[in-house]
Design a protein around this motif. Structure first.
Motif, PDB file in Angstrom:
ATOM      1  N   THR A 231      11.516  -3.707   4.344  1.00 41.04           N
ATOM      2  CA  THR A 231      12.004  -1.838   4.788  1.00 41.04           C
ATOM      3  C   THR A 231      12.285  -1.571   4.038  1.00 41.04           C
ATOM      4  N   LEU A 232      14.089  -1.484   3.497  1.00 40.63           N
ATOM      5  CA  LEU A 232      14.336  -0.763   2.323  1.00 40.63           C
ATOM      6  C   LEU A 232      14.503  -1.317   1.624  1.00 40.63           C
ATOM      7  N   ALA A 233      14.767  -2.586   0.925  1.00 36.22           N
ATOM      8  CA  ALA A 233      14.247  -2.520  -0.337  1.00 36.22           C
ATOM      9  C   ALA A 233      12.578  -1.964  -0.593  1.00 36.22           C
ATOM     10  N   PRO A 234      11.821  -2.221  -0.201  1.00 36.82           N
ATOM     11  CA  PRO A 234      10.050  -2.032  -0.619  1.00 36.82           C
ATOM     12  C   PRO A 234      10.599  -0.396  -0.808  1.00 36.82           C
ATOM     13  N   ALA A 235      11.242   0.261   0.680  1.00 34.70           N
ATOM     14  CA  ALA A 235      10.980   1.793   0.233  1.00 34.70           C
ATOM     15  C   ALA A 235      11.672   2.344  -0.476  1.00 34.70           C
ATOM     16  N   ALA A 236      12.622   1.544  -1.554  1.00 33.11           N
ATOM     17  CA  ALA A 236      12.891   2.270  -2.860  1.00 33.11           C
ATOM     18  C   ALA A 236      12.510   2.816  -3.842  1.00 33.11           C
ATOM     19  N   GLY A 237      11.382   1.974  -4.417  1.00 33.27           N
ATOM     20  CA  GLY A 237      10.096   2.066  -4.786  1.00 33.27           C
ATOM     21  C   GLY A 237       8.616   2.334  -4.275  1.00 33.27           C
ATOM     22  N   LEU A 238       8.785   2.106  -3.203  1.00 30.76           N
ATOM     23  CA  LEU A 238       7.671   2.810  -1.963  1.00 30.76           C
ATOM     24  C   LEU A 238       7.511   3.371  -0.828  1.00 30.76           C
ATOM     25  N   PRO A 239       8.241   4.611  -1.488  1.00 25.76           N
ATOM     26  CA  PRO A 239       8.160   5.523   0.093  1.00 25.76           C
ATOM     27  C   PRO A 239       6.918   5.679   0.699  1.00 25.76           C
ATOM     28  N   PRO A 240       7.670   5.618   2.414  1.00 30.69           N
ATOM     29  CA  PRO A 240       6.882   5.415   3.566  1.00 30.69           C
ATOM     30  C   PRO A 240       5.721   6.875   3.064  1.00 30.69           C
ATOM     31  N   GLU A 241       4.423   6.809   3.320  1.00 27.53           N
ATOM     32  CA  GLU A 241       3.676   7.765   2.460  1.00 27.53           C
ATOM     33  C   GLU A 241       3.125   8.835   3.986  1.00 27.53           C
ATOM     34  N   LEU A 242       2.904  10.067   3.733  1.00 27.78           N
ATOM     35  CA  LEU A 242       1.921  10.444   4.235  1.00 27.78           C
ATOM     36  C   LEU A 242       0.570  10.742   4.019  1.00 27.78           C
ATOM     37  N   PRO A 243       0.060  10.785   5.203  1.00 31.15           N
ATOM     38  CA  PRO A 243      -1.827  11.399   4.394  1.00 31.15           C
ATOM     39  C   PRO A 243      -1.914  12.263   4.104  1.00 31.15           C
ATOM     40  N   GLY A 244      -2.725  12.354   2.574  1.00 29.17           N
ATOM     41  CA  GLY A 244      -2.614  13.214   1.409  1.00 29.17           C
ATOM     42  C   GLY A 244      -1.842  13.759   0.133  1.00 29.17           C
ATOM     43  N   MET A 245      -0.923  11.836   0.017  1.00 30.66           N
ATOM     44  CA  MET A 245       0.346  12.230  -0.460  1.00 30.66           C
ATOM     45  C   MET A 245      -0.248  11.021  -1.472  1.00 30.66           C
ATOM     46  N   PRO A 246       0.079  11.535  -3.080  1.00 32.90           N
ATOM     47  CA  PRO A 246      -1.254  11.080  -3.544  1.00 32.90           C
ATOM     48  C   PRO A 246      -0.179   9.105  -4.304  1.00 32.90           C
ATOM     49  N   ALA A 247      -0.886   8.263  -4.778  1.00 34.01           N
ATOM     50  CA  ALA A 247      -0.761   6.902  -3.948  1.00 34.01           C
ATOM     51  C   ALA A 247      -1.298   6.094  -5.614  1.00 34.01           C
ATOM     52  N   GLY A 248      -0.353   4.847  -5.786  1.00 30.94           N
ATOM     53  CA  GLY A 248      -0.937   3.926  -7.255  1.00 30.94           C
ATOM     54  C   GLY A 248      -2.126   3.392  -6.700  1.00 30.94           C
ATOM     55  N   ASP A 249      -3.043   2.313  -6.946  1.00 28.49           N
ATOM     56  CA  ASP A 249      -3.929   1.580  -7.032  1.00 28.49           C
ATOM     57  C   ASP A 249      -3.394   0.794  -5.691  1.00 28.49           C
TER      58      ASP A 249
ATOM     59  N   GLU B  31      -1.656  16.102   7.926  1.00 31.50           N
ATOM     60  CA  GLU B  31      -3.346  15.937   8.571  1.00 31.50           C
ATOM     61  C   GLU B  31      -4.147  16.794   7.838  1.00 31.50           C
ATOM     62  N   VAL B  32      -3.296  17.956   8.429  1.00 34.07           N
ATOM     63  CA  VAL B  32      -3.652  19.820   8.504  1.00 34.07           C
ATOM     64  C   VAL B  32      -3.553  19.632   7.671  1.00 34.07           C
ATOM     65  N   TYR B  33      -2.140  19.990   6.193  1.00 31.81           N
ATOM     66  CA  TYR B  33      -3.457  20.079   5.170  1.00 31.81           C
ATOM     67  C   TYR B  33      -3.880  18.766   3.719  1.00 31.81           C
ATOM     68  N   GLU B  34      -3.513  17.527   4.733  1.00 28.58           N
ATOM     69  CA  GLU B  34      -4.921  16.626   4.109  1.00 28.58           C
ATOM     70  C   GLU B  34      -6.487  17.609   4.247  1.00 28.58           C
ATOM     71  N   VAL B  35      -6.656  18.335   5.470  1.00 31.16           N
ATOM     72  CA  VAL B  35      -8.023  17.914   5.414  1.00 31.16           C
ATOM     73  C   VAL B  35      -8.111  19.548   4.798  1.00 31.16           C
ATOM     74  N   ALA B  36      -7.693  20.070   4.852  1.00 26.29           N
ATOM     75  CA  ALA B  36      -7.596  21.767   4.646  1.00 26.29           C
ATOM     76  C   ALA B  36      -7.167  21.228   3.144  1.00 26.29           C
ATOM     77  N   ALA B  37      -7.030  20.561   1.810  1.00 23.43           N
ATOM     78  CA  ALA B  37      -6.993  20.017   0.700  1.00 23.43           C
ATOM     79  C   ALA B  37      -8.657  19.791  -0.008  1.00 23.43           C
ATOM     80  N   GLU B  38      -8.947  18.718   1.628  1.00 27.78           N
ATOM     81  CA  GLU B  38     -10.493  17.918   1.322  1.00 27.78           C
ATOM     82  C   GLU B  38     -11.525  19.189   1.341  1.00 27.78           C
ATOM     83  N   GLN B  39     -11.262  19.837   2.595  1.00 25.55           N
ATOM     84  CA  GLN B  39     -12.025  20.926   2.674  1.00 25.55           C
ATOM     85  C   GLN B  39     -11.935  22.194   1.500  1.00 25.55           C
ATOM     86  N   HIS B  40     -11.433  22.317   0.774  1.00 25.36           N
ATOM     87  CA  HIS B  40     -11.294  23.088  -0.881  1.00 25.36           C
ATOM     88  C   HIS B  40     -12.254  22.119  -1.404  1.00 25.36           C
ATOM     89  N   SER B  41     -11.922  20.851  -1.540  1.00 25.52           N
ATOM     90  CA  SER B  41     -12.048  20.211  -2.998  1.00 25.52           C
ATOM     91  C   SER B  41     -13.643  19.966  -2.949  1.00 25.52           C
TER      92      SER B  41
END
Length: 224
Positions: free
Chosen positions: A125-143, A36-46
């Motif tokens: 958990t494991l099967a979906p993670a093969a296509g959609l890995p667990p994501e952190l705040p600030g990471m890009p994602a699809g629709d 979240e520290v990186y996410e906030v910094a990126a949003e502030q820069h944007s």
């Protein structure tokens, strides 16, 4: 009998959810807070870049909209909400396991509870993670809606494939099970248009690994 099964599922879900809450606070929350520290910094820069091209009025309106978005405060409030969400998810998944057990006529016993839990982990958990890995705040994602649709479909197909492998001994059902498990990944999960992110790759990899491991522990406790 159904009442006893649902009560057992509820208690198992609460236990697994509380267990998961402890793991989240120990292993996952510190990584999320770091991201979240990186996410906030990126949003502030944007926002700073956008302010150059926008009028003061439009900038003020955008900030006002963001300020209205609610999120739990860091500390005890965040811990409580996260643990509550884990308990609710645990109760829901336990009810699903119990329902499947009644539907297929295979009881969940102390001898096979761990196997049930591992199957749940593989499917949910494991099967979906093969296509959609667990994501952190600030990471890009699809629709979001497309990801949710793919996620549900992947779990359903994986669960059906695991059931066929576990109960059938003929070649064709097993071949069909392999096709079912592979189909969501052949279709492919929705992906973002760009993978550019300010979150370090090492942090993302650490979160994905810890989230999947936490999911395995959660499902094992739930099954047992």
């Amino acid at each position: 009998m159904i009442g006893r099964v649902l009560l057992a599922a509820l208690l198992a879900g609460i236990a697994a959810g509380l267990f998961m809450g402890v793991i989240q606070q120990a292993r996952l929350t510190p990584i999320i807070l770091a991201a979240e520290v990186y996410e906030v910094a990126a949003e502030q820069h944007s926002h700073d870049d956008a302010a150059v091209a926008q009028t003061a009025e439009s900038t003020e309106s955008a900030h006002s909209h963001e300020d209205n978005e609610w999120a739990p405060s860091d500390g005890i409030e965040r811990t409580l909400y996260t643990t509550l969400a884990s308990v609710v998810a645990g109760a829901a998944f336990a009810a699903i396991l119990a329902g499947i057990s009644l539907l297929v006529g295979i009881p969940i016993t102390p001898a096979n509870g761990l196997i049930w839990g591992l199957c749940g982990f593989l499917a949910a958990t494991l099967a979906p993670a093969a296509g959609l890995p667990p994501e952190l705040p600030g990471m890009p994602a699809g629709d979001l809606e497309m990801r949710q649709l793919w996620w549900v479909g992947c779990i359903a197909a994986s669960a059906a494939g695991i059931y066929l492998i576990a109960t059938q001994r003929q070649l064709w059902p097993i071949a069909g099970a392999v096709v079912l498990i592979a189909l969501p990944h052949l279709i492919g999960a929705p992906q973002p248009l760009s993978y550019e992110t300010s979150v370090p790759a090492g942090l993302s990899a650490s979160f994905a690994a810890n989230a999947i491991a936490a999911g395995a522990a959660f499902w094992c406790v739930l099954g047992v």
